[in-house]
Scaffold this active site. Structure first.
Site, PDB file in Angstrom:
ATOM      1  N   SER A 126       9.888   5.784  -2.768  1.00 13.70           N
ATOM      2  CA  SER A 126       9.742   4.760  -1.746  1.00 13.70           C
ATOM      3  C   SER A 126       8.736   5.283  -0.735  1.00 13.70           C
ATOM      4  O   SER A 126       8.668   6.499  -0.498  1.00 13.70           O
ATOM      5  CB  SER A 126      11.091   4.521  -1.059  1.00 13.70           C
ATOM      6  OG  SER A 126      10.884   3.963   0.226  1.00 13.70           O
ATOM      7  N   LYS A 175      13.814  -1.513  -7.934  1.00 13.03           N
ATOM      8  CA  LYS A 175      14.341  -0.763  -6.778  1.00 13.03           C
ATOM      9  C   LYS A 175      14.725  -1.730  -5.647  1.00 13.03           C
ATOM     10  O   LYS A 175      15.731  -1.569  -4.980  1.00 13.03           O
ATOM     11  CB  LYS A 175      13.264   0.226  -6.333  1.00 13.03           C
ATOM     12  CG  LYS A 175      13.251   0.600  -4.900  1.00 13.03           C
ATOM     13  CD  LYS A 175      13.901   1.924  -4.683  1.00 13.03           C
ATOM     14  CE  LYS A 175      14.040   2.338  -3.237  1.00 13.03           C
ATOM     15  NZ  LYS A 175      13.100   1.806  -2.320  1.00 13.03           N
ATOM     16  N   GLY A 207       0.821  -1.211   0.000  1.00 14.35           N
ATOM     17  CA  GLY A 207       0.000   0.000   0.000  1.00 14.35           C
ATOM     18  C   GLY A 207       0.848   1.250   0.000  1.00 14.35           C
ATOM     19  O   GLY A 207       2.028   1.217  -0.350  1.00 14.35           O
ATOM     20  N   GLY A 257       6.177   4.792  -8.312  1.00 15.16           N
ATOM     21  CA  GLY A 257       6.861   3.533  -8.635  1.00 15.16           C
ATOM     22  C   GLY A 257       5.840   2.407  -8.769  1.00 15.16           C
ATOM     23  O   GLY A 257       5.819   1.681  -9.762  1.00 15.16           O
ATOM     24  N   HIS A 258       4.963   2.289  -7.745  1.00 15.90           N
ATOM     25  CA  HIS A 258       3.918   1.264  -7.825  1.00 15.90           C
ATOM     26  C   HIS A 258       3.036   1.499  -9.054  1.00 15.90           C
ATOM     27  O   HIS A 258       2.668   0.564  -9.763  1.00 15.90           O
ATOM     28  CB  HIS A 258       2.985   1.341  -6.612  1.00 15.90           C
ATOM     29  CG  HIS A 258       3.625   1.019  -5.306  1.00 15.90           C
ATOM     30  ND1 HIS A 258       3.774   1.943  -4.312  1.00 15.90           N
ATOM     31  CD2 HIS A 258       4.125  -0.140  -4.829  1.00 15.90           C
ATOM     32  CE1 HIS A 258       4.335   1.372  -3.264  1.00 15.90           C
ATOM     33  NE2 HIS A 258       4.575   0.111  -3.545  1.00 15.90           N
ATOM     34  N   GLN A 290       7.727  -9.591   7.450  1.00 18.65           N
ATOM     35  CA  GLN A 290       8.982  -9.085   6.892  1.00 18.65           C
ATOM     36  C   GLN A 290       9.556  -7.899   7.672  1.00 18.65           C
ATOM     37  O   GLN A 290      10.522  -7.296   7.224  1.00 18.65           O
ATOM     38  CB  GLN A 290       8.820  -8.762   5.403  1.00 18.65           C
ATOM     39  CG  GLN A 290       7.946  -7.583   5.081  1.00 18.65           C
ATOM     40  CD  GLN A 290       7.671  -7.502   3.577  1.00 18.65           C
ATOM     41  OE1 GLN A 290       6.919  -8.300   3.028  1.00 18.65           O
ATOM     42  NE2 GLN A 290       8.286  -6.546   2.909  1.00 18.65           N
TER      43      GLN A 290
HETATM   44  O1  PAF Z   1       7.972  -4.923  -2.081  1.00 19.87           O
HETATM   45  C1  PAF Z   1       7.006  -4.966  -1.291  1.00 19.87           C
HETATM   46  O2  PAF Z   1       6.201  -4.046  -1.219  1.00 19.87           O
HETATM   47  C2  PAF Z   1       6.826  -6.197  -0.399  1.00 19.87           C
HETATM   48  O3  PAF Z   1       8.049  -6.705  -0.021  1.00 19.87           O
HETATM   49  C3  PAF Z   1       5.948  -7.272  -1.037  1.00 19.87           C
HETATM   50  C4  PAF Z   1       6.571  -7.833  -2.302  1.00 19.87           C
HETATM   51  C5  PAF Z   1       4.577  -6.705  -1.347  1.00 19.87           C
HETATM   52  C6  PAF Z   1       5.769  -8.451  -0.090  1.00 19.87           C
HETATM   53  O4  PAF Z   1       5.147  -8.047   1.102  1.00 19.87           O
END
Ligand code: PAF
Length: 515
Positions: A196, A160, A30, A35-36, A60
């Protein structure tokens, strides 16, 4: 656009879609930025349906990392997805994915009651893995789960996060997950700072200073383009530039192989320069791919726009391989006939393809591409009337297409080729250095075709030709397999009033210096 929050709703959505439609998937946490959005646009362009996941993955984040503080902007993200043409957003809760509050400890896999996907430690113990133990296990676990739920044809990840991208490619290969992983270029602010979600922890001034990351990488790239290949030379160049902003605290600076992430003493073909540094409390990463390969030039466009003539001439002029994909389909057709395989029998076709070693080489003398199958030259044999009459049916077989795309991509690994078709820039060589969409109006193409046919002694009606060409365009752009599409980053060249030389000139201008 659908907003899905449960696995059941996602399953129902997947089942409601025609099985022939291709699904693109962009996993995110989110707080979408440009970039997204570029990855999402690309997914929408390449696929019939696009699904974006929004999930801040507890697995993570380390115990002292910014999980709680990570920006969550769900409604805004959904609006952006909808505007970009996304078909469904999948935003489950951690509980929905079976992730408990102890998630962060779970990521090491030893104390967990949950299955953890553990990528090769060699890939996770360097670069960001050094300071973020368990992070990539957390990423690999969630990405595997998301891929299993969404079952996309293609999944998009940003360059990235180069280490993440390399690990996911490896994961998908090792576990035979049937998905194509597409790496998307890093998108940067005008200052050069890579987008980012963590940039918003920075003040405007810090952002400006953080742009030294990219400047330092570019400095090494300039040296690389001048022929410097050694690790020390390249890393020193980065360090010299970084030293101009002492406030930035370097965590690591590395030169590694972009696929295996093994540190490199020098770059032979490809290298990844990767940096992590802190600006205040904010951890920033960036990287640059150094690529010594000769360029790939992908030329797509509708039938009759002059692609093949231009492609051949560009290949000859630049001394690159003319990847004659038409000849490849002919060679496979020839081989299947040699093996006595019926094209109705898919498993025999697949078996025969496993025994088909295809080699291409540009013919220095002429315009053709020379072709070998299992070391036997078939350059002339593939032009026989038997092959000509069967090639179209053979080309329509998905198993053949899959086989040849893999072969074409293999040629692409070393670069140095020109290829033309309908989906060279979108599907076969999405990383091509030069992408061209060559087009001409229906009237112009009909006029050229008429001249061509008249030269061969045929009499033709222009109106009828125009009708046929329009119909072919319609079929080419709506076909399920390899539809004609202009890649988002392709340069369109309208050839109506241009001579071949003028078209060539335009394309040659796009080729990076040094080739
Ligand atoms: O790059 C990210 O935003 C995260 O590491 C991902 C790939 C969505 C996994 O949670």
């Amino acid at each position: 656009m659908k907003r899905l929050t449960t696995k059941a709703a996602l399953q129902a959505y997947r089942q409601s879609q025609d099985r022939n439609l291709t699904i693109g998937f962009v996993p995110t946490m989110g707080n979408l930025h440009d970039g997204h959005l570029r990855s999402i646009e690309r997914a929408c362009q390449d696929n019939d349906r696009t699904i974006v996941s929004i999930f801040v993955n507890p697995l993570q984040f380390g115990p002292h990392e910014d999980f709680d503080k990570y920006p969550r902007t769900f409604d805004r993200d959904c609006q952006l997805c909808q505007d970009a043409g996304v078909d469904a957003v999948f935003a489950p809760s951690p509980e929905e994915l079976g992730i408990s509050g102890r998630a962060q400890a779970d990521a090491d896999g030893r104390t967990s009651l949950r299955t953890t996907v553990v990528p090769p430690p060699k890939m996770t113990s360097i670069l960001c893995g050094r300071s973020r133990p368990g992070h990539f296990n957390g990423v690999a676990t969630i990405v595997t789960q998301l891929l299993n739920l969404v079952r996309p044809d293609r999944a998009y990840f940003g360059q990235k996060d180069a280490q993440q991208l390399a690990i996911i490619r490896q994961l998908v290969r090792d576990l035979s997950i049937p998905v194509e992983i597409v790496g998307c270029p890093t998108v940067r602010e005008p200052s050069g700072l890579a987008y980012s979600s963590r940039n918003q922890y920075l003040s405007e001034e810090q952002k400006e200073r953080a742009s030294v990351l990219y400047r330092s990488l570019k400095r090494a790239q300039t040296l690389f383009e001048e022929g410097f290949r050694d690790r020390a030379e390249l890393l020193d160049a980065v360090k010299t530039e970084l030293a101009t902003v002492p406030e930035l605290r370097l965590e690591y600076l590395e030169l590694v192989d972009p696929d295996s992430l093994v540190p490199l003493a020098s770059v032979r073909r490809k290298g990844l320069l990767a940096i992590a540094a802190r600006m205040g409390e904010t951890r920033l990463i960036d990287n640059l791919l150094l690529n010594a390969r000769a360029p790939i030039i992908a030329i797509d466009g509708p039938a009759g726009a002059g692609k093949s003539t231009v492609t051949r001439q560009i290949a000859r002029k630049l001394g690159l391989l003319y990847l004659d994909t038409g000849a490849m389909y002919r060679a496979v057709t020839w081989w299947l006939a040699e093996c006595g395989v019926s094209i109705e029998d898919e498993s025999s076709v697949a078996e025969a393809l496993q025994q088909c070693d295809l080699q291409l080489q540009s013919d220095v003398e002429g315009d053709r591409c020379r072709v070998w199958v299992n070391r036997q030259e078939v350059t002339d044999a593939i032009r026989s009337p038997e092959v000509t009459s069967a090639v179209s049916a053979v080309s329509a077989l998905p198993v053949v297409r899959q086989f040849l795309i893999e072969q074409q991509k293999r040629y692409g690994e070393t670069g140095g080729l020109v290829a033309e078709g309908r989906d060279m820039g979108t599907c076969v060589f999405p990383d091509a250095e030069v992408k061209v969409f060559l087009t001409a109006s229906v009237e112009e193409r009909a006029r050229r075709r008429k001249l061509d046919l008249e030269r061969q002694g045929y009499e033709v009606n222009l109106d009828r030709l125009e009708g046929e060409i329009s119909e072919r365009d319609r079929q080419d752009s709506t076909r399920a397999i390899a539809p004609l599409k202009k890649a988002r980053d392709a340069i369109e060249i309208q050839t109506d009033n241009l001579s071949i030389d003028e078209v060539m000139d335009k394309i040659l201008h796009l080729v990076p210096a040094g080739h």
